[in-house]
Design a protein around this motif. Structure first.
Motif, PDB file in Angstrom:
ATOM      1  N   LYS A  25      -3.546 -56.642   2.636  1.00  0.00           N
ATOM      2  CA  LYS A  25      -2.733 -56.523   1.427  1.00  0.00           C
ATOM      3  C   LYS A  25      -1.323 -57.032   1.696  1.00  0.00           C
ATOM      4  O   LYS A  25      -0.774 -56.811   2.768  1.00  0.00           O
ATOM      5  CB  LYS A  25      -2.641 -55.058   1.004  1.00  0.00           C
ATOM      6  N   GLU A  29       1.662 -55.516  -2.828  1.00  0.00           N
ATOM      7  CA  GLU A  29       0.397 -54.905  -3.244  1.00  0.00           C
ATOM      8  C   GLU A  29       0.227 -53.534  -2.582  1.00  0.00           C
ATOM      9  O   GLU A  29      -0.144 -52.556  -3.227  1.00  0.00           O
ATOM     10  CB  GLU A  29      -0.749 -55.847  -2.850  1.00  0.00           C
ATOM     11  N   ASP A  33       0.126 -49.901  -4.504  1.00  0.00           N
ATOM     12  CA  ASP A  33      -1.000 -48.983  -4.287  1.00  0.00           C
ATOM     13  C   ASP A  33      -0.527 -47.654  -3.708  1.00  0.00           C
ATOM     14  O   ASP A  33      -1.043 -46.594  -4.065  1.00  0.00           O
ATOM     15  CB  ASP A  33      -2.052 -49.610  -3.368  1.00  0.00           C
TER      16      ASP A  33
END
Length: 163
Positions: A25, A29, A33
């Motif tokens: 990731k 990102e 998250d």
């Protein structure tokens, strides 16, 4: 002839490296998250403080709320620098769990909540560990800083589940 094999091997190595990098990731990102995960733990913890059937579960739930609020504050500070949108959104898995837990109470609630917390924290520890291993940048450093708290949550959840 051997040069063709070396060239093919080099292309294969580059392709594998690129594929591995694509799976990891990005910092943005990961941070997005992580904020959703914090939101999820806060919402689930809030539900468990109200519906938990035992003092142990309610106490653990309050710990989740307190720790994940602090973690979200840390993540939010970085998010602004990286132009990551800060929302109150929870993960899809957490939303499904919230819906399931709303119909449970007492020992059934406690068992489901604790089992979910064990599996969610195992997953989070794995993801935060991968990001922390990248080191050197603010987001991996945040992941490294957060890992001990996630590991403590896992231990608490496991102790409540009898594992």
């Amino acid at each position: 002839m051997p040069y063709k094999f070396m060239f093919a091997g080099l292309i294969l190595a580059i392709g594998c490296t690129t594929a591995a990098a694509a799976v990891a990731k990005s910092d943005k990102e990961f941070l997005s998250d992580a904020i959703k995960t914090d939101n999820s733990e806060i919402r689930l913890g809030d539900l468990a403080t109200k519906k938990g059937g035992s003092d142990g579960v309610r106490s653990f739930a309050q710990t989740l709320i307190d720790d994940h609020r602090r973690a979200k504050d840390d993540a939010t500070a970085l998010a602004t620098d990286l132009d990551v949108k800060i929302t109150g959104i929870v993960t899809t898995e957490a939303q499904n769990e919230i819906e399931k837990l709303q119909s449970l109470s007492g020992p059934e609630f406690d068992k489901e909540f604790v089992n979910y917390m064990v599996s969610a924290h195992e997953k989070n520890i794995s993801e935060f560990g991968e990001k922390a291993a990248e080191g050197g940048r603010p987001v991996p450093e945040l992941a490294k800083k957060t890992l001990p708290t996630l590991q403590r949550h896992l231990q608490l959840a496991q102790s409540l589940s009898g594992h």
